[in-house]
Design a protein around this motif. Sequence first.
Motif, PDB file in Angstrom:
ATOM      1  N   ARG A 103       5.412   8.947  -3.023  1.00  0.00           N
ATOM      2  CA  ARG A 103       4.170   8.505  -1.937  1.00  0.00           C
ATOM      3  C   ARG A 103       3.932   6.805  -2.665  1.00  0.00           C
ATOM      4  NH1 ARG A 103       1.696  12.845  -0.779  1.00  0.00           N
ATOM      5  NH2 ARG A 103       0.081  12.386  -1.977  1.00  0.00           N
ATOM      6  N   MET A 104       2.963   6.756  -3.660  1.00  0.00           N
ATOM      7  CA  MET A 104       2.491   5.332  -4.127  1.00  0.00           C
ATOM      8  C   MET A 104       3.854   3.926  -4.573  1.00  0.00           C
ATOM      9  SD  MET A 104       0.289   7.050  -7.035  1.00  0.00           S
ATOM     10  CE  MET A 104      -0.270   5.697  -7.195  1.00  0.00           C
ATOM     11  N   VAL A 105       5.353   4.341  -5.134  1.00  0.00           N
ATOM     12  CA  VAL A 105       6.602   3.987  -4.964  1.00  0.00           C
ATOM     13  C   VAL A 105       6.692   3.805  -3.911  1.00  0.00           C
ATOM     14  CG1 VAL A 105       8.483   3.537  -5.717  1.00  0.00           C
ATOM     15  CG2 VAL A 105       6.969   5.178  -7.183  1.00  0.00           C
ATOM     16  N   LEU A 106       6.901   3.943  -2.658  1.00  0.00           N
ATOM     17  CA  LEU A 106       7.381   3.874  -1.165  1.00  0.00           C
ATOM     18  C   LEU A 106       5.598   3.207  -0.958  1.00  0.00           C
ATOM     19  CD1 LEU A 106       8.489   7.280  -0.003  1.00  0.00           C
ATOM     20  CD2 LEU A 106       9.937   5.263  -1.119  1.00  0.00           C
ATOM     21  N   PHE A 107       5.405   2.950  -1.425  1.00  0.00           N
ATOM     22  CA  PHE A 107       3.946   2.370  -0.358  1.00  0.00           C
ATOM     23  C   PHE A 107       4.337   0.918  -0.807  1.00  0.00           C
ATOM     24  CE2 PHE A 107      -0.176  -0.009  -0.761  1.00  0.00           C
ATOM     25  CZ  PHE A 107      -0.254   0.117   0.081  1.00  0.00           C
ATOM     26  N   LEU A 108       4.176   0.943  -2.051  1.00  0.00           N
ATOM     27  CA  LEU A 108       4.322  -0.471  -2.629  1.00  0.00           C
ATOM     28  C   LEU A 108       5.833  -1.495  -2.106  1.00  0.00           C
ATOM     29  CD1 LEU A 108       3.477  -2.023  -4.868  1.00  0.00           C
ATOM     30  CD2 LEU A 108       4.781  -0.431  -6.718  1.00  0.00           C
ATOM     31  N   LEU A 109       7.027  -0.126  -2.542  1.00  0.00           N
ATOM     32  CA  LEU A 109       8.268  -0.973  -1.713  1.00  0.00           C
ATOM     33  C   LEU A 109       7.621  -1.410  -0.209  1.00  0.00           C
ATOM     34  CD1 LEU A 109      10.940   1.123  -3.292  1.00  0.00           C
ATOM     35  CD2 LEU A 109       9.968  -0.661  -3.941  1.00  0.00           C
ATOM     36  N   GLN A 110       7.099  -0.739   0.508  1.00  0.00           N
ATOM     37  CA  GLN A 110       7.365  -1.651   1.978  1.00  0.00           C
ATOM     38  C   GLN A 110       5.899  -2.884   2.159  1.00  0.00           C
ATOM     39  OE1 GLN A 110       5.837   1.918   3.776  1.00  0.00           O
ATOM     40  NE2 GLN A 110       7.320   3.336   3.565  1.00  0.00           N
ATOM     41  N   GLN A 111       5.281  -3.073   0.844  1.00  0.00           N
ATOM     42  CA  GLN A 111       4.618  -4.332   0.917  1.00  0.00           C
ATOM     43  C   GLN A 111       5.600  -5.423   1.180  1.00  0.00           C
ATOM     44  OE1 GLN A 111       1.313  -3.395   1.595  1.00  0.00           O
ATOM     45  NE2 GLN A 111       2.545  -1.765   1.618  1.00  0.00           N
ATOM     46  N   PRO A 112       5.081  -6.458   0.951  1.00  0.00           N
ATOM     47  CA  PRO A 112       5.512  -7.996   0.722  1.00  0.00           C
ATOM     48  C   PRO A 112       5.065  -7.760  -0.373  1.00  0.00           C
ATOM     49  CG  PRO A 112       3.567  -8.294   2.520  1.00  0.00           C
ATOM     50  CD  PRO A 112       3.189  -6.851   1.543  1.00  0.00           C
ATOM     51  N   LYS A 113       6.397  -9.180  -1.130  1.00  0.00           N
ATOM     52  CA  LYS A 113       6.785  -9.156  -2.520  1.00  0.00           C
ATOM     53  C   LYS A 113       5.768  -9.402  -3.045  1.00  0.00           C
ATOM     54  CE  LYS A 113      10.390 -11.605  -5.436  1.00  0.00           C
ATOM     55  NZ  LYS A 113      11.530 -12.427  -5.333  1.00  0.00           N
ATOM     56  N   GLY A 114       4.781 -10.997  -1.618  1.00  0.00           N
ATOM     57  CA  GLY A 114       3.616 -10.724  -3.434  1.00  0.00           C
ATOM     58  C   GLY A 114       2.901 -10.017  -4.225  1.00  0.00           C
ATOM     59  N   PHE A 115       2.700  -8.946  -2.782  1.00  0.00           N
ATOM     60  CA  PHE A 115       1.854  -8.458  -3.243  1.00  0.00           C
ATOM     61  C   PHE A 115       1.855  -7.498  -4.049  1.00  0.00           C
ATOM     62  CE2 PHE A 115       0.571  -3.917  -3.626  1.00  0.00           C
ATOM     63  CZ  PHE A 115      -0.780  -2.997  -2.782  1.00  0.00           C
ATOM     64  N   SER A 116       3.644  -6.706  -4.972  1.00  0.00           N
ATOM     65  CA  SER A 116       4.129  -6.882  -5.925  1.00  0.00           C
ATOM     66  C   SER A 116       4.079  -7.305  -7.558  1.00  0.00           C
ATOM     67  CB  SER A 116       5.541  -6.790  -5.887  1.00  0.00           C
ATOM     68  OG  SER A 116       5.508  -5.158  -4.287  1.00  0.00           O
ATOM     69  N   GLU A 117       4.282  -8.777  -6.596  1.00  0.00           N
ATOM     70  CA  GLU A 117       3.797  -9.847  -7.952  1.00  0.00           C
ATOM     71  C   GLU A 117       2.317  -9.732  -8.380  1.00  0.00           C
ATOM     72  OE1 GLU A 117       5.363 -13.115  -6.279  1.00  0.00           O
ATOM     73  OE2 GLU A 117       7.303 -12.584  -6.445  1.00  0.00           O
ATOM     74  N   ALA A 118       1.949 -10.002  -7.417  1.00  0.00           N
ATOM     75  CA  ALA A 118       0.051 -10.037  -8.039  1.00  0.00           C
ATOM     76  C   ALA A 118      -0.298  -8.947  -8.290  1.00  0.00           C
ATOM     77  CB  ALA A 118      -0.197  -9.945  -6.560  1.00  0.00           C
TER      78      ALA A 118
END
Length: 205
Positions: free
Chosen positions: A27-42
């Motif tokens: 669930r956490m990984v799928l949530f992360l992948l659904q966020q804007p790219k900036g979220f992952s980078e931050a």
Amino acid sequence: MALSKPLEDLMRLFERFPGIGEKSARRMVLFLLQQPKGFSEALAEGIRKCSSSLHPCSICGNITDDDPCSICSDPFRDKSTLCIVESVEDLITLEQAGIYNGLYFVLGMLYSPLEGEEVSPQVLERLVKRVSQGDIKEVILAFSPKVEGELTMNLITSVLDPLPVTVSRLSYGLPVGGSVSFADRTTLHAALEARTCLKRGEGRQ
């Protein structure tokens, strides 16, 4: 269903977090992948900064970007009491509760001989040195009330026995088998105020 290797590898990393199983990690990984790219980078940058700039305080073991940490260097802390906790998480819990104004010592683990987990002699030496060289009059043992916590309290009490300090423990206001990290402010306050003396110190009045 076969998952892509990058997705599976990331899920395995999330599963290494405390209390996170396979479903939660997914669930956490799928949530992360659904966020804007900036979220992952931050998020990645935040982890990188913490990993590169944070380290244990050389005096108490708290996680800090300065050495000594803000607690050890605070001139307004009560330097006559030293609270020994298992982890930095327990230290943060007590600090956020706002019920204690003394110093800390993070042990890093609990003594569990049946599982082959013993407190390092170097850690115990640092503890004895900290207590004997300071103005500490009371050592408070703030461990979760479970078998490992009891064994650790007995170990530390015996190690500190030659020193003229009072050794006390948190009251059983904490539920048996419970955890300091998950206790609420009221429970922690009651446990701290009603702490039990394990060893009476002499000479440091």
